[in-house]
Write a protein that holds these residues in place. Structure first.
Motif, PDB file in Angstrom:
ATOM      1  N   ILE A 196       0.842  -1.207   0.000  1.00 57.88           N
ATOM      2  CA  ILE A 196       0.000   0.000   0.000  1.00 57.88           C
ATOM      3  C   ILE A 196       0.870   1.247   0.000  1.00 57.88           C
ATOM      4  O   ILE A 196       0.630   2.204  -0.768  1.00 57.88           O
ATOM      5  CB  ILE A 196      -0.950  -0.019   1.210  1.00 57.88           C
ATOM      6  CG1 ILE A 196      -1.966  -1.161   1.075  1.00 57.88           C
ATOM      7  CG2 ILE A 196      -1.680   1.316   1.344  1.00 57.88           C
ATOM      8  CD1 ILE A 196      -2.844  -1.359   2.287  1.00 57.88           C
ATOM      9  N   SER A 199       2.613   1.642  -3.474  1.00 60.65           N
ATOM     10  CA  SER A 199       1.747   2.173  -4.527  1.00 60.65           C
ATOM     11  C   SER A 199       1.512   3.672  -4.358  1.00 60.65           C
ATOM     12  O   SER A 199       1.441   4.417  -5.345  1.00 60.65           O
ATOM     13  CB  SER A 199       0.409   1.438  -4.521  1.00 60.65           C
ATOM     14  OG  SER A 199      -0.272   1.645  -3.297  1.00 60.65           O
ATOM     15  N   SER A 200       1.384   4.135  -3.108  1.00 64.35           N
ATOM     16  CA  SER A 200       1.187   5.569  -2.886  1.00 64.35           C
ATOM     17  C   SER A 200       2.458   6.366  -3.157  1.00 64.35           C
ATOM     18  O   SER A 200       2.399   7.496  -3.671  1.00 64.35           O
ATOM     19  CB  SER A 200       0.721   5.818  -1.453  1.00 64.35           C
ATOM     20  OG  SER A 200       1.686   5.362  -0.521  1.00 64.35           O
ATOM     21  N   LYS A 203       2.963   7.143  -6.871  1.00 65.48           N
ATOM     22  CA  LYS A 203       2.054   8.123  -7.457  1.00 65.48           C
ATOM     23  C   LYS A 203       2.468   9.562  -7.168  1.00 65.48           C
ATOM     24  O   LYS A 203       1.836  10.490  -7.685  1.00 65.48           O
ATOM     25  CB  LYS A 203       0.634   7.880  -6.939  1.00 65.48           C
ATOM     26  CG  LYS A 203       0.017   6.588  -7.459  1.00 65.48           C
ATOM     27  CD  LYS A 203      -1.384   6.398  -6.928  1.00 65.48           C
ATOM     28  CE  LYS A 203      -1.984   5.087  -7.457  1.00 65.48           C
ATOM     29  NZ  LYS A 203      -3.359   4.872  -6.934  1.00 65.48           N
ATOM     30  N   THR A 230       1.791  13.617   1.687  1.00 63.08           N
ATOM     31  CA  THR A 230       1.097  13.005   0.552  1.00 63.08           C
ATOM     32  C   THR A 230       0.538  11.635   0.903  1.00 63.08           C
ATOM     33  O   THR A 230      -0.571  11.280   0.482  1.00 63.08           O
ATOM     34  CB  THR A 230       2.059  12.889  -0.646  1.00 63.08           C
ATOM     35  OG1 THR A 230       2.628  14.174  -0.926  1.00 63.08           O
ATOM     36  CG2 THR A 230       1.331  12.379  -1.875  1.00 63.08           C
ATOM     37  N   ILE A 231       1.291  10.851   1.663  1.00 62.58           N
ATOM     38  CA  ILE A 231       0.863   9.482   1.982  1.00 62.58           C
ATOM     39  C   ILE A 231       0.144   9.395   3.324  1.00 62.58           C
ATOM     40  O   ILE A 231      -0.089   8.283   3.825  1.00 62.58           O
ATOM     41  CB  ILE A 231       2.076   8.521   1.980  1.00 62.58           C
ATOM     42  CG1 ILE A 231       3.040   8.873   3.121  1.00 62.58           C
ATOM     43  CG2 ILE A 231       2.784   8.517   0.652  1.00 62.58           C
ATOM     44  CD1 ILE A 231       4.152   7.864   3.308  1.00 62.58           C
ATOM     45  N   MET A 234      -2.776   7.088   3.485  1.00 64.82           N
ATOM     46  CA  MET A 234      -2.378   5.680   3.459  1.00 64.82           C
ATOM     47  C   MET A 234      -1.877   5.212   4.829  1.00 64.82           C
ATOM     48  O   MET A 234      -1.990   4.032   5.169  1.00 64.82           O
ATOM     49  CB  MET A 234      -1.272   5.468   2.415  1.00 64.82           C
ATOM     50  CG  MET A 234      -1.678   5.766   0.991  1.00 64.82           C
ATOM     51  SD  MET A 234      -3.041   4.714   0.418  1.00 64.82           S
ATOM     52  CE  MET A 234      -4.398   5.886   0.458  1.00 64.82           C
TER      53      MET A 234
END
Length: 343
Positions: A196, A199-200, A203, A230-231, A234
């Motif tokens: 997870i 993947s973040s 991006k 940003t994450i 998540m």
């Protein structure tokens, strides 16, 4: 003037009927989510209602079937007041979960950042860290723990355990010490979280890092000011996933205690007693999820707050204009009536 404004507002307030394409898209969307709705009703809502009904009864299994005797909240009071094992086990679970979730999430983030670098054999390293999720589950995990493969040797953790027991009370020191003893098993739980985070991280726009480096930003500053904000969603997702995974794990002592109570032959325990245990356990799990949600929930953007504030001010201004328009219209009618009486 006020009449014209009111007519325009009435026209704007009229709901636009959806066209055939919009209706078709809505039906397709409902058709796609219908399996989830049916599954939730059959396998989630109905079992929840039945388990809550069971928790309010003393259930006995007889040759004629299940016999229910309503006891109200008797099962809950017996668990909290008379049961010796469940409250202690639940307290150990809360302490160990609150301590282990940050360790798992931080470890997963560190590994994801390293796997996101441009190194050779990234796919092999990703497979290595995700492999325990596939292999180490269920009976295999129990066998490895029985053989001592999921824990660090006693020599390595002896100093840590002694320091924890000397500085903390026994009720808190015991679950934290067991956390360090089973550190390898805990880190095995980080495979999905790594994916997870990975993947973040992939991006994130690389131009942001390039612009920060041009302005003199170091890697540490880029992490705190670009990567982490940003994450952040998540992080919350991984915290919730980790809590749910630990709570439903086969190695969880509370689940084993609920199973033993369910199939107990005593008169006090049984399906109703176990259901009450499960509800108390679920409430505690939800409280832990809420605690981490409060810590990591994303805050609203300052610009979004300003836009919302401006919209409220605009609506307030429009209401004030309507009020003034109605008042002026009443005064105009009143003057017209007075003039008509005079003539």
């Amino acid at each position: 003037m006020s009449k014209k404004v009111s007519k325009e507002e009435k026209k704007n307030r009229k709901k636009v009927k959806p066209g055939r394409l919009a209706k078709r898209e809505a039906l397709v969307g409902i058709a796609f989510i219908s399996p989830w709705i049916i599954g939730a009703l059959m396998f989630l809502i109905y079992p929840l209602v039945m388990s809550f009904w069971y928790s309010l009864n003393n259930i006995r299994i007889t040759p004629r079937g299940l016999m229910f005797r309503n006891v109200g909240i008797g099962n809950f009071t017996q668990i909290l007041m008379a049961d010796v094992k469940f409250p202690v086990t639940l307290a150990d679970y809360v302490i160990s979960t609150i301590a282990s979730v940050p360790i798992i999430v931080v470890f997963a983030l560190m590994i994801a950042i390293m796997l996101n670098q441009d190194v050779k054999g990234r796919g092999i390293f990703r497979l290595i860290f995700f492999l325990p999720v596939i292999i180490v589950s269920g009976p295999i995990l129990g066998m490895l723990n029985d053989e001592g493969a999921g824990s660090v040797t006693a020599i390595d953790i002896q100093a840590i355990t002694k320091a924890i027991e000397d500085t903390l009370p026994g009720s808190i020191a015991e679950p934290i010490s067991s956390l360090f003893e089973n550190m390898i098993t805990i880190l095995w739980y980080s495979g999905v979280q790594i994916l997870i985070f990975l993947s973040s991280l992939q991006k994130i726009d690389r131009s942001m890092y390039e612009a920060a480096k041009i302005d003199g930003g170091s890697g540490w500053e880029c992490f705190w000011k670009i990567t982490l904000p940003t994450i952040k969603p998540m992080i919350l997702l991984n915290c919730v996933y980790t809590i749910v995974f630990i709570s439903n794990n086969d190695q969880n002592a509370i689940i084993e205690l609920i199973k033993n109570s369910m199939f107990s032959g005593t008169q006090e325990k049984g399906y109703g007693y176990a259901s009450a245990m499960a509800w108390l356990y679920s409430i505690v799990v939800l409280l832990i999820v809420g605690l981490f949600a409060l810590a990591f929930v994303a805050q609203k953007d300052v610009y979004a707050k300003q836009v919302k504030k401006a919209k409220k001010a605009r609506k307030k201004e429009q209401r004030e204009l309507k009020r003034v328009g109605r008042r002026s219209a009443r005064h105009a009618k009143k003057r017209e009536r007075e003039q008509a009486k005079q003539h």
